[in-house]
Design an enzyme around this catalytic site. Structure first.
Site, PDB file in Angstrom:
ATOM      1  N   GLU A  53       0.853  -1.196   0.000  1.00  0.00           N
ATOM      2  CA  GLU A  53       0.000   0.000   0.000  1.00  0.00           C
ATOM      3  C   GLU A  53       0.889   1.246   0.000  1.00  0.00           C
ATOM      4  OE1 GLU A  53      -2.722   2.380   3.256  1.00  0.00           O
ATOM      5  OE2 GLU A  53      -2.772   0.188   3.308  1.00  0.00           O
ATOM      6  N   LYS A 108     -11.298  -1.755   6.785  1.00  0.00           N
ATOM      7  CA  LYS A 108     -10.083  -1.514   7.562  1.00  0.00           C
ATOM      8  C   LYS A 108     -10.475  -1.001   8.939  1.00  0.00           C
ATOM      9  CE  LYS A 108      -7.262   2.130   7.083  1.00  0.00           C
ATOM     10  NZ  LYS A 108      -6.181   3.027   6.655  1.00  0.00           N
TER      11      LYS A 108
END
Length: 217
Positions: free
Chosen positions: A43, A134
């Site tokens: 990421e 998340k």
């Protein structure tokens, strides 16, 4: 199928490296070290200057390695999400849920993983087609919170970020998380340029996740 394949790869590895760096060059070195250690989902956060260039460079470099995923993080709006997707990002991560970003990602069949803290936020995210939520910051609640959430929402896939380390990563997985996001604890050696240490730590994270899954079953 594109979206499903990406989600499957993220789940299979079980660890997403949250890359924050002082430069594009450092971000690339960190990413390479993580991938060498077995963390195949990277990421690249938009706190890095030129993040879209880093994403493009990495996606081009790892084009022939289908197991490697390069995504974008700290994506706050749909405009940034589209910039990331056009640069080659294969998944989008945000610290908070954004409806327009969810729509855009659904349009392009790109997994969107927004940060949520409450069951209400998670419910809204699921209604908008989010496949992985998340839990951010994970340190606020701890791994036991996952079991509490999955009682009323057993279908939710949770990936905690913030507060995940080598001491507690197995607990997160055993309590029902589909994957974990790891940043500071993994990337700390970059401050001294010790990228081989990052590779070693990455390998340990992957091993602990796989161990936890075996023990869970």
């Amino acid at each position: 199928m594109k979206k499903l394949n990406t989600l499957t790869k993220i789940a299979n590895c079980g660890v997403v490296a949250v890359v924050r760096a002082d430069s594009a060059e450092e971000a690339c070195h960190i990413s390479d070290a993580c991938i060498e250690g077995g963390i195949l989902s990277i990421e690249i956060t938009f706190t890095i200057q030129g993040a879209e260039d880093v994403i493009k460079q990495l996606t081009d470099y790892y084009f022939d390695r289908e197991c490697v995923l390069i995504g974008a993080g700290t994506v706050l709006d749909a405009v940034t999400a589209r910039i990331a997707i056009m640069a080659g990002a294969q998944f989008i991560v945000s610290p908070a849920f954004d409806q327009e970003t969810a729509k855009l990602c659904n349009l392009y069949q790109i997994p969107y993983m927004p940060g949520c803290m409450t069951i209400t936020e998670m419910k809204h995210a699921l209604e908008s087609g989010v496949d992985i939520v998340k839990l951010f910051p994970g340190s606020t609640y701890g791994s036991e919170f996952v079991k509490a959430v999955k009682a009323p929402l057993p279908q939710v896939n949770i990936m905690p970020t913030g507060g995940v380390d080598l001491e507690n990563v197995e607990k997160w997985i055993r309590n029902g998380c589909v994957a974990v996001g790891v940043g500071g604890n993994l990337l700390a050696p970059a401050k001294t340029g010790d990228y081989s240490k990052i590779t070693s730590l990455a390998r340990k994270y992957v091993e602990k996740v796989q161990k936890a899954r075996v023990n869970k079953s």
